[in-house]
Enzyme design. Structure first.
Site, PDB file in Angstrom:
ATOM      1  N   GLU A   1     -87.668 -95.732 -24.387  1.00  0.00           N
ATOM      2  CA  GLU A   1     -87.142 -96.905 -23.683  1.00  0.00           C
ATOM      3  C   GLU A   1     -86.097 -97.465 -24.622  1.00  0.00           C
ATOM      4  O   GLU A   1     -86.403 -97.753 -25.792  1.00  0.00           O
ATOM      5  CB  GLU A   1     -88.244 -97.926 -23.425  1.00  0.00           C
ATOM      6  CG  GLU A   1     -89.251 -97.448 -22.391  1.00  0.00           C
ATOM      7  CD  GLU A   1     -90.232 -98.545 -22.006  1.00  0.00           C
ATOM      8  OE1 GLU A   1     -90.110 -99.097 -20.910  1.00  0.00           O
ATOM      9  OE2 GLU A   1     -91.106 -98.850 -22.830  1.00  0.00           O
TER      10      GLU A   1
ATOM     11  N   GLU B   1     -99.649 -93.680 -19.037  1.00  0.00           N
ATOM     12  CA  GLU B   1     -98.185 -93.680 -19.092  1.00  0.00           C
ATOM     13  C   GLU B   1     -97.767 -93.456 -20.547  1.00  0.00           C
ATOM     14  O   GLU B   1     -98.304 -94.075 -21.468  1.00  0.00           O
ATOM     15  CB  GLU B   1     -97.673 -95.045 -18.601  1.00  0.00           C
ATOM     16  CG  GLU B   1     -96.180 -95.247 -18.752  1.00  0.00           C
ATOM     17  CD  GLU B   1     -95.752 -96.661 -18.308  1.00  0.00           C
ATOM     18  OE1 GLU B   1     -96.542 -97.378 -17.653  1.00  0.00           O
ATOM     19  OE2 GLU B   1     -94.632 -97.053 -18.655  1.00  0.00           O
TER      20      GLU B   1
END
Ligand code: NAG
Ligand code: NAG
Length: 333
Positions: A172, A167
């Protein structure tokens, strides 16, 4: 002749019937661009699909019906995707917290092969408060979703939700804090904490919010330069009001041996990863790893889901103008 033709049409209609009866899912279109230095940017006929476990997308018997994108807080307009955390239904506010994937016109996920390449997106985080995470990231899902990508199957990530896979958390963030984090995996051993760059953590307390004005939209450019076929770093810059703002980079990622490290992350980027986009919050950690204490300016307790719902019912994030390709090719106008 005439009735025979009608009969043939009726048979054809009946054969096609079940799909129509269930309401074939309309995937909201989200055009994106694939760019090369020599050829410029070419529009891709891409769309988005909600994760298969999305609320409102399964019927009482537990089987999937046409997903209700509106009820899940998802909408597109031109090349812009908006994800809302809460959706009003009558007098109640339902937490939707959608997660979507980028789908190609052939019904499979788009596999972005980003080793030695860059990925660019315009963002608007002005309505994303403390405790909330607008996540724009890559997971090494199978192109066919190990089943039916058109139905949003096959999610995986480095926390081993679904199953364990590489990932790359490109972005974010909320309006107060941001992180970019690699999470390589070696088989089922994943670097769950990951290797992150967070400007606040690095002492740049005014970067996210002021240097980059998060009350307005801006462009986020993430580069994955390679050296001898290996990922050498993950770097970040921003463009706002025509001004380029250089930010930090990640140049190592834990132990190469146990979890794959930066080399493993690069290998996954080379094989191709799927773009996942979500908005979420959580009661347990309240996103403290992203935005409070040494990580950001948010106060402890500010980011509880209950507080967000009460104080910021309109919480939403907008991503637009997604482009990927050769380094330097996605930001040419
Ligand atoms: C997108 O669709 C248009 C119209 O069908 C087609 O002409 C074009 O080639 C497609 N683009 C790509 C990249 O497949
Ligand atoms: C895959 O999912 C889509 C969307 O729900 C559906 O229309 C299609 O029939 C499914 N295909 C298969 C082979 O199940």
């Amino acid at each position: 002749m005439y009735s025979k033709l009608l009969f043939a049409r009726l048979v054809a209609w009946l054969l096609a019937g079940p799909a129509i009866a269930q309401g074939a899912e309309e995937h909201p279109l989200l055009p994106t661009w694939k760019c090369t230095t020599s050829g410029g940017c070419v529009q891709q006929n891409t769309s988005i699909v909600l994760d298969k476990d999305s609320k409102y997308a399964t019927n009482a018997a537990g089987s999937r019906t046409a997903a209700d994108y509106t009820a899940m807080g998802v909408s597109t307009s031109g090349n812009a995707l908006t994800l809302a955390h809460y959706v009003k239904s009558g007098n109640t506010l339902n937490p939707a917290s959608p997660r979507v994937y980028l789908l190609d016109s052939d019904g499979n996920y788009v596999l972005m092969k980003l080793l030695g390449q860059e990925l660019t997106v315009d963002v608007d985080y002005s309505d994303v408060p403390c405790g909330e995470n607008g996540a724009f990231y890559l997971s090494e899902m199978a192109a066919d979703g190990r089943g039916n990508a058109s139905a949003g199957t096959g999610y995986c990530d480095a926390q081993c939700q679904g199953y364990c896979c590489n990932e790359m958390d490109v972005l974010e963030a909320n309006s107060k804090a941001t992180a970019m984090t690699g999470h390589p995996c070696n088989g089922n051993t994943c670097d769950k904490n990951g290797c992150a760059f967070n400007p606040y953590q690095s002492g740049q307390h005014n970067f996210w919010g002021q240097t980059v004005d998060t009350s307005k939209p801006f462009t986020v450019v993430t580069q994955f330069p390679a050296n001898g076929g290996k990922l050498s770093s993950i770097t970040r810059k921003y463009i706002q009001n025509g001004r380029q703002i250089n930010s930090g980079s990640v140049s190592s990622c834990g132990s190469e041996g146990s979890t794959g490290g930066l080399t493993g992350m690069g290998a996954a980027l080379g094989r191709g990863m799927v773009l996942a986009i979500s908005i979420w919050n959580d009661a347990t950690q309240q996103m403290a790893w992203l935005d409070s204490g040494v990580n950001g300016p948010c106060r402890s307790g500010e980011g509880t889901p209950a507080n967000i719902q009460a104080q910021h019912p309109g919480t939403h994030v907008v991503y637009s103008n997604i482009k990927w390709g050769d380094i330097g090719s996605t930001t040419k106008s």
